[in-house]
Scaffold this motif. Structure first.
Motif, short mmCIF file in Angstrom:
data_model
loop_
_atom_site.label_atom_id
_atom_site.label_comp_id
_atom_site.label_asym_id
_atom_site.label_seq_id
_atom_site.Cartn_x
_atom_site.Cartn_y
_atom_site.Cartn_z
N TYR A 82 8.55 -12.27 7.30
CA TYR A 82 8.48 -10.85 7.66
C TYR A 82 9.84 -10.23 7.36
N PHE A 95 5.04 -7.50 7.11
CA PHE A 95 4.56 -8.77 6.60
C PHE A 95 4.88 -8.89 5.11
N TYR A 108 2.45 -15.35 3.43
CA TYR A 108 1.94 -16.35 4.37
C TYR A 108 1.52 -17.60 3.61
N ASP A 125 -0.85 -16.12 0.72
CA ASP A 125 -1.22 -14.70 0.79
C ASP A 125 0.05 -13.90 0.50
N SER A 155 0.16 -10.71 -0.28
CA SER A 155 -0.21 -9.29 -0.30
C SER A 155 0.89 -8.36 0.22
#
Lengths: 115, 109
Positions: free
Chosen positions: A35, A45, A48, A56, A58
């Motif tokens: 983060y 974010f 992950y 992830d 994104s």
């Protein structure tokens, strides 16, 4: 140590240079998060990782940002050609497994200052 | 899309007074809500989660689906409550927490 470990704790760099930030999660935690914490923006974010699954990505703000997680443990966040707007505290967190229970364990963060 | 809004960046109350930190969320499904806290020079840590319906350090938070809110409350503030508070949202089966912008709470003596 028992907690999430991040290094360096502070990094000052010149605009245009590349930086690497490291995160060592709690042993046995399969999920790892990055983060970004900046004034007025809250916690943003970035990326992950869960086990051997595809990460992830994104939340990565641009293609200058990338992250790896080797051997399912240590992770490195790399920022290429840093810009002043990249200045922030970068937080790493880990959790026990897939399916978020909400308990993320955070590191102390890496404070990045881009001059 | 999931969104968490904490309308107050700064909140200051006197010791012994009630305190309420506001959190509103946007999510069409069944949310799971949390409060995280960061005390000075400490790591960000979980304070409480709505599914536990617990009171931690005198703080409680009730999920109001009609108002899409999850406000954090304490009847009598203490100086050690001074910290940065973040509201966070996820959904069942999701893999990440979405955080609000945070509220810095200062308790004056």
């Amino acid at each position: 140590g028992a907690g999430v470990s991040q290094s360096p704790s502070n990094k000052v760099t010149e605009k245009g240079k590349d930086v690497e930030l490291r995160c060592d999660p709690i042993s046995g935690h399969t999920a790892l998060y990055w983060y970004r914490q900046s004034l007025g923006q809250g916690l943003e974010f970035l990326i992950y990782f869960q086990g051997n699954s595809a990460p992830d990505k994104s939340g990565l703000p641009s293609d200058r940002f990338s992250a790896e997680r080797t051997g399912g443990s240590v992770s490195t966040l790399t920022i290429q050609r840093t810009q002043q707007e990249d200045s922030a505290v970068y937080l790493c967190a880990s959790s026990l497994g897939a399916g978020l229970s909400g308990e993320l364990f955070f590191g102390e963060g890496s404070r990045l200052t881009v001059l | 899309a999931q969104r968490v809004t904490q309308p107050e960046k700064l909140l200051s109350v006197f010791k012994g007074a009630p305190v309420e930190l506001k959190c509103n969320y946007s999510y069409s499904g069944s949310p799971e809500l949390f409060w995280y806290v960061q005390y000075s020079r400490q790591r960000l840590q979980l304070l409480l989660r709505h599914i536990s319906r617990e009171s931690i350090k005198g703080f409680t938070a009730d999920l109001n689906k009609g108002e899409t809110s999850f406000h954090l409350k304490k009847p009598f503030a203490q100086e050690e409550d001074s910290a940065m508070y973040y509201c966070a949202l996820t959904s069942q089966g999701a893999q990440k927490l979405v955080f609000g912008q945070g509220t810095r709470l200062t308790i004056n003596p």
